[in-house]
Design an enzyme around this catalytic site. Structure first.
Site, PDB file in Angstrom:
ATOM      1  CE  LYS A  93     -36.783  78.987  71.877  1.00  0.00           C
ATOM      2  NZ  LYS A  93     -37.821  78.407  71.607  1.00  0.00           N
ATOM      3  CG  PHE A  94     -32.566  77.881  75.087  1.00  0.00           C
ATOM      4  CD1 PHE A  94     -33.013  76.803  74.259  1.00  0.00           C
ATOM      5  CD2 PHE A  94     -33.483  78.668  75.475  1.00  0.00           C
ATOM      6  CE1 PHE A  94     -34.191  76.524  74.302  1.00  0.00           C
ATOM      7  CE2 PHE A  94     -34.881  78.347  75.386  1.00  0.00           C
ATOM      8  CZ  PHE A  94     -35.271  77.157  74.781  1.00  0.00           C
ATOM      9  N   GLY A  95     -28.705  80.260  73.229  1.00  0.00           N
ATOM     10  CA  GLY A  95     -27.155  80.185  73.354  1.00  0.00           C
ATOM     11  C   GLY A  95     -26.681  78.938  73.081  1.00  0.00           C
ATOM     12  CB  VAL A 110     -28.009  74.755  74.980  1.00  0.00           C
ATOM     13  CG1 VAL A 110     -28.310  73.801  76.092  1.00  0.00           C
ATOM     14  CG2 VAL A 110     -28.105  76.202  75.529  1.00  0.00           C
ATOM     15  CE  LYS A 142     -26.934  80.025  77.899  1.00  0.00           C
ATOM     16  NZ  LYS A 142     -28.484  80.719  78.302  1.00  0.00           N
ATOM     17  CG  ASP A 161     -37.814  86.361  81.086  1.00  0.00           C
ATOM     18  OD1 ASP A 161     -36.652  86.455  80.774  1.00  0.00           O
ATOM     19  OD2 ASP A 161     -38.442  87.137  80.808  1.00  0.00           O
TER      20      ASP A 161
HETATM   21  C1  LIG Z   1     -30.872  76.413  85.312  1.00  0.00           C
HETATM   22  O1  LIG Z   1     -30.793  76.529  83.943  1.00  0.00           O
HETATM   23  C2  LIG Z   1     -29.928  77.715  83.522  1.00  0.00           C
HETATM   24  C3  LIG Z   1     -29.260  78.620  84.572  1.00  0.00           C
HETATM   25  C4  LIG Z   1     -28.532  79.387  84.156  1.00  0.00           C
HETATM   26  C5  LIG Z   1     -28.539  80.043  82.613  1.00  0.00           C
HETATM   27  C6  LIG Z   1     -27.865  81.151  82.204  1.00  0.00           C
HETATM   28  O2  LIG Z   1     -27.515  81.008  80.830  1.00  0.00           O
HETATM   29  N1  LIG Z   1     -27.476  81.970  82.838  1.00  0.00           N
HETATM   30  C7  LIG Z   1     -26.778  83.094  82.825  1.00  0.00           C
HETATM   31  C8  LIG Z   1     -26.117  83.303  81.500  1.00  0.00           C
HETATM   32  C9  LIG Z   1     -25.230  84.483  81.363  1.00  0.00           C
HETATM   33  C10 LIG Z   1     -25.494  85.662  82.000  1.00  0.00           C
HETATM   34  C11 LIG Z   1     -26.016  85.405  83.357  1.00  0.00           C
HETATM   35  C12 LIG Z   1     -26.886  84.270  83.652  1.00  0.00           C
HETATM   36  C13 LIG Z   1     -29.198  79.180  81.574  1.00  0.00           C
HETATM   37  C14 LIG Z   1     -30.064  77.846  82.253  1.00  0.00           C
HETATM   38  N2  LIG Z   1     -30.727  77.068  81.287  1.00  0.00           N
HETATM   39  C15 LIG Z   1     -30.781  77.105  80.294  1.00  0.00           C
HETATM   40  O3  LIG Z   1     -29.780  77.575  79.328  1.00  0.00           O
HETATM   41  C16 LIG Z   1     -31.656  76.126  79.263  1.00  0.00           C
HETATM   42  C17 LIG Z   1     -31.195  75.359  78.519  1.00  0.00           C
HETATM   43  S1  LIG Z   1     -32.235  74.798  77.176  1.00  0.00           S
HETATM   44  C18 LIG Z   1     -32.593  73.292  77.798  1.00  0.00           C
HETATM   45  N3  LIG Z   1     -32.033  72.932  78.881  1.00  0.00           N
HETATM   46  C19 LIG Z   1     -32.543  71.840  79.629  1.00  0.00           C
HETATM   47  N4  LIG Z   1     -33.150  70.883  78.998  1.00  0.00           N
HETATM   48  C20 LIG Z   1     -33.765  71.164  77.769  1.00  0.00           C
HETATM   49  N5  LIG Z   1     -34.449  70.343  77.002  1.00  0.00           N
HETATM   50  C21 LIG Z   1     -33.492  72.445  77.042  1.00  0.00           C
HETATM   51 BR1  LIG Z   1     -34.205  72.883  75.427  1.00  0.00          BR
END
Ligand SMILES: COc1ccc(C(=O)Nc2ccccc2)cc1NC(=O)CCSc1ncnc(N)c1Br
Length: 274
Positions: free
Chosen positions: A24-26, A28, A43, A139
């Site tokens: 769901k989040f890519g 990860v 990620k 979001d």
């Molecule tokens: C500061 O967190 C982020 C900061 C940046 C981005 C991101 O993709 N930026 C981005 C990607 C592409 C283009 C432009 C921006 C994503 C995240 N965070 C995430 O993807 C959350 C992953 S899920 C998860 N994480 C921790 N504990 C859990 N139990 C779970 Br479930």
């Protein structure tokens, strides 16, 4: 170790664990930093995917913004590194997982007032922090909020932009329920879209579903622009008062985030610690 600016992190520093959020989040994964044993979420973003979706500048800008964000209720970007194919974001691990799961597994599928009030206080505080740094549109919906080991909420930033590069519309990835009227009308929007979303979020915490949820998209749109909200009998006057002050068609009429934090319905449950 994370604060040592000169150290060059790489995938070799981590042991990758299970993948999270089933795609769901890519891509990860839970991961463990080998020397410290510290658990993080990593990620991986494919450079090819970013280039094709013209997101590479956005990722750099986001990483730049995120690296300076420090708030107890915002998931932290700890560090990042890249290899020839991927960019890796090393993110704080929220041991409580997705807030959505806590909501759906609560008795009656909704939170009691004291929990909803504590959560909405934390979301308002985190979003206010972002607004002070001219960052909007976090979001805000249960799917994008995680829970820390100590029960505190962590506003995640899930980079939907990589999933919806061309469509700037949030409707690309699922629910319309959180769209404010001005975005439906494609008018210009400002920070106060987040105020609207906090009103929708509070309703969903207390009722178990968002206020404008309907069968078809058109019906949902119609109810949003008409602010057609009905409150179940168990919703108290205080909660109704707060929600109704956020779900205002005109963005300038919406209650401020300080107003949310200091609202009497919230204050009765949130002992002012600081
Ligand atoms: C500061 O967190 C982020 C900061 C940046 C981005 C991101 O993709 N930026 C981005 C990607 C592409 C283009 C432009 C921006 C994503 C995240 N965070 C995430 O993807 C959350 C992953 S899920 C998860 N994480 C921790 N504990 C859990 N139990 C779970 Br479930």
């Amino acid at each position: 170790a994370y604060n040592n600016k000169s150290y060059k992190w790489s995938a070799r520093d981590f042991e990758l664990g299970a993948s999270m959020g089933n795609g769901k989040f890519g891509h990860v994964h839970v991961a463990r930093e080998k020397k410290s044993g510290y658990i993080v979420a990593i990620k991986a973003l494919f450079k090819s995917q970013l280039v094709s979706s013209r997101c590479e500048r956005q990722v750099i800008r986001e990483i730049e913004i995120q690296s300076h964000i420090r708030h107890p209720n915002i998931l932290r970007l700890l560090t990042w590194f890249h290899d020839e194919k991927r960019i890796y974001l090393v993110v704080e691990f929220a041991a409580g997982g997705e807030l959505y799961k806590h909501l759906t597994s609560s008795p009656k599928g909704r939170f009691p007032e004291n929990r909803a009030a504590k959560y909405i206080y934390q979301v308002a505080d985190a979003v206010n922090y972002c607004h002070q740094r001219h960052v909007i549109h976090r979001d805000i919906k249960p799917e994008n909020i995680l829970v820390a080991y100590n029960g505190d909420l962590k506003l995640g930033d899930f980079g939907w932009s990589v999933h919806a590069p061309s469509e700037k519309r949030k409707t690309m990835c699922g629910t319309l329920d959180y769209l404010p009227p001005e975005m439906i009308r494609r008018q210009s929007y400002n920070v106060s879209v987040d105020h609207w979303c906090i009103g929708v979020l509070l309703y969903e915490f207390l009722v178990g579903k968002p206020p404008f949820e309907s069968e078809g998209q058109d019906r949902t749109y119609a109810r949003i622009v008409a602010v057609d909200v009905t409150y179940p009998s168990y919703i108290t006057e205080g909660a109704k008062d707060l929600i109704s002050k956020l779900l205002k068609t005109s963005s300038k009429d919406r209650l401020s985030l300080d107003g949310v934090k200091n609202h009497y319905w919230v204050q009765q449950f949130v002992s002012e610690k600081n």
